[in-house]
Design a protein around this motif. Sequence first.
Motif, PDB file in Angstrom:
ATOM      1  N   UNK A 180       0.903  -1.111   0.039  1.00 31.81           N
ATOM      2  CA  UNK A 180       0.076  -0.072   0.265  1.00 31.81           C
ATOM      3  C   UNK A 180       0.807   1.212   0.022  1.00 31.81           C
ATOM      4  N   UNK A 181       2.023   0.959   0.510  1.00 34.12           N
ATOM      5  CA  UNK A 181       2.890   2.402   0.550  1.00 34.12           C
ATOM      6  C   UNK A 181       3.523   2.886  -0.917  1.00 34.12           C
ATOM      7  N   UNK A 182       3.640   1.782  -1.901  1.00 35.40           N
ATOM      8  CA  UNK A 182       4.227   2.083  -3.004  1.00 35.40           C
ATOM      9  C   UNK A 182       3.139   2.986  -4.017  1.00 35.40           C
ATOM     10  N   UNK A 183       3.868   4.301  -4.439  1.00 35.76           N
ATOM     11  CA  UNK A 183       2.803   5.227  -5.281  1.00 35.76           C
ATOM     12  C   UNK A 183       3.259   4.932  -6.736  1.00 35.76           C
ATOM     13  N   UNK A 184       4.431   4.421  -6.989  1.00 36.37           N
ATOM     14  CA  UNK A 184       4.678   4.262  -8.487  1.00 36.37           C
ATOM     15  C   UNK A 184       3.802   3.337  -9.110  1.00 36.37           C
ATOM     16  N   UNK A 185       3.044   3.889 -10.376  1.00 46.42           N
ATOM     17  CA  UNK A 185       2.266   3.115 -10.961  1.00 46.42           C
ATOM     18  C   UNK A 185       3.056   1.829 -11.551  1.00 46.42           C
ATOM     19  N   UNK A 186       2.494   0.732 -11.233  1.00 48.35           N
ATOM     20  CA  UNK A 186       3.013  -0.575 -11.803  1.00 48.35           C
ATOM     21  C   UNK A 186       1.942  -1.661 -11.739  1.00 48.35           C
ATOM     22  N   UNK A 187       2.021  -2.855 -12.462  1.00 45.73           N
ATOM     23  CA  UNK A 187       1.411  -4.167 -12.311  1.00 45.73           C
ATOM     24  C   UNK A 187       1.943  -5.222 -11.748  1.00 45.73           C
ATOM     25  N   UNK A 188       1.109  -6.016 -11.139  1.00 44.81           N
ATOM     26  CA  UNK A 188       1.733  -7.303 -10.637  1.00 44.81           C
ATOM     27  C   UNK A 188       0.559  -8.309 -10.711  1.00 44.81           C
ATOM     28  N   UNK A 189       0.992  -9.394 -11.397  1.00 47.82           N
ATOM     29  CA  UNK A 189      -0.089 -10.707 -11.497  1.00 47.82           C
ATOM     30  C   UNK A 189       0.191 -11.711 -10.565  1.00 47.82           C
ATOM     31  N   UNK A 190      -0.611 -12.363  -9.909  1.00 52.63           N
ATOM     32  CA  UNK A 190      -0.761 -13.398  -8.995  1.00 52.63           C
ATOM     33  C   UNK A 190      -1.651 -14.481  -9.233  1.00 52.63           C
ATOM     34  N   UNK A 191      -1.243 -15.339 -10.030  1.00 49.78           N
ATOM     35  CA  UNK A 191      -2.089 -16.398 -10.747  1.00 49.78           C
ATOM     36  C   UNK A 191      -1.722 -17.822  -9.909  1.00 49.78           C
ATOM     37  N   UNK A 192      -2.710 -18.565  -9.794  1.00 43.93           N
ATOM     38  CA  UNK A 192      -2.523 -19.695  -9.085  1.00 43.93           C
ATOM     39  C   UNK A 192      -2.042 -20.924  -9.822  1.00 43.93           C
ATOM     40  N   UNK A 193      -2.063 -20.854 -10.950  1.00 45.79           N
ATOM     41  CA  UNK A 193      -1.677 -22.059 -11.749  1.00 45.79           C
ATOM     42  C   UNK A 193      -1.064 -21.654 -13.298  1.00 45.79           C
ATOM     43  N   UNK A 194      -0.829 -22.615 -14.184  1.00 49.84           N
ATOM     44  CA  UNK A 194      -0.288 -22.259 -15.449  1.00 49.84           C
ATOM     45  C   UNK A 194      -1.281 -22.098 -16.494  1.00 49.84           C
ATOM     46  N   UNK A 195      -2.339 -22.386 -16.302  1.00 45.76           N
ATOM     47  CA  UNK A 195      -3.607 -21.984 -17.299  1.00 45.76           C
ATOM     48  C   UNK A 195      -3.542 -20.482 -17.778  1.00 45.76           C
ATOM     49  N   UNK A 196      -3.697 -19.714 -17.022  1.00 46.61           N
ATOM     50  CA  UNK A 196      -3.684 -18.180 -17.296  1.00 46.61           C
ATOM     51  C   UNK A 196      -2.424 -17.452 -16.726  1.00 46.61           C
ATOM     52  N   UNK A 197      -1.568 -17.940 -15.891  1.00 41.65           N
ATOM     53  CA  UNK A 197      -0.596 -17.466 -15.351  1.00 41.65           C
ATOM     54  C   UNK A 197       0.586 -16.776 -16.213  1.00 41.65           C
TER      55      UNK A 197
END
Length: 376
Positions: free
Chosen positions: A294-311
């Motif tokens: 929550x403290x990060x203000x720099x715009x960036x994207x992070x993906x957290x996906x549970x398996x290899x289907x869409x990850x």
Amino acid sequence: MSVRPYRDIQRRKSRLIHVGSVPVGGDSPISVQTMTNTLTPDVAATVAQVQAAAEAGADIVRVSCPDEESTAALAEIVRQSPVPIVADIHFHYKRAIEAAQAGAACLRINPGNIGSAARVREVVQAAKDHGCSMRIGVNAGSLEKHLLDKYGEPCPEAMVESALDHARILEDNDFFEFKISVKASDVFLAVAAYQGLADACDYPLHLGVTEAGGLRAGTIKSSIGLGSLLWAGIGDTIRVSLSADPVEEVKVGYDILKSLGLRRRGVTVISCPSCARQQFQVIKTVEVLEERLAHITTPMTVSVIGCVVNGPGEARETDIGFTGGGNGTHQVYVNGLPDHRLKDANIVDHLVSLIEKKAAEIAAAGQQPAQPTAAE
């Protein structure tokens, strides 16, 4: 034409005004507002709430000024505030004058409700003298009696007519530094009123679904109403009205704008709902990650996906990606490419460290996040 025209939002052309140092309208970014719910004469509590909202990303904060004790406290609140302060005024013209003298950047007021033409002139002169803008704030729950008699009930036409009547009073006093809102708790009514007002004038519009409810229900209602208007290019500043901490209003406001590519601030987490295929505890991981980031203000994207289907596919489009793999061994992606493997232990600590490092690199280089914005 952009490379992704389906993401394009053509914003309504509105005139530019200023709320203190914050531009509203024109080509300026859509600003996010909230309102304090402390007793205004309690300067310490009010300032603390303003500062918390500003840290969460609020561009502007509104403070209620119902009495002389509140406007007397306003000067110190303004002095300590890191963002412009809007003074919320109802009916009493002297409170508006006092608020302008105290340094308010904007007065939220309906000029038709404060008495004679002479009183309106006094308020307008105070605004001019002290560099205040104004917001005409029409609300379906407090429409003028003659409009309710004319239309029979609060309706879009009545709200637009009320707004334009108030605007005409300011225009007749050679004052044009104002924005307008036409809020209702009914999403259909609010959206229709804003659509009608957007067609009827070029003043900047302050969007809101008023009295939207608690955190969950109010977030949904506001997202539907504000989201549909913003997607149509309508709106120059927003306030999400929730029966919740003002910081939550700011967070929801930013999330609405981020979802449409209209503002970028902080980490956008793209995560799956999880299912039987998940190779780690997705929901708990995302919950803790969002809190830790929550403290990060720099715009960036992070993906957290549970398996290899869409990850892997999601990871290609994000700055940092994390995809669950078999036998407690998972894949970490950086800039869309496989970078290294990670065991179950210390997933969150490792990702937080990696994301903080990447955010610092992005900030230092001044580069844009991997995910394209609506304008690209």
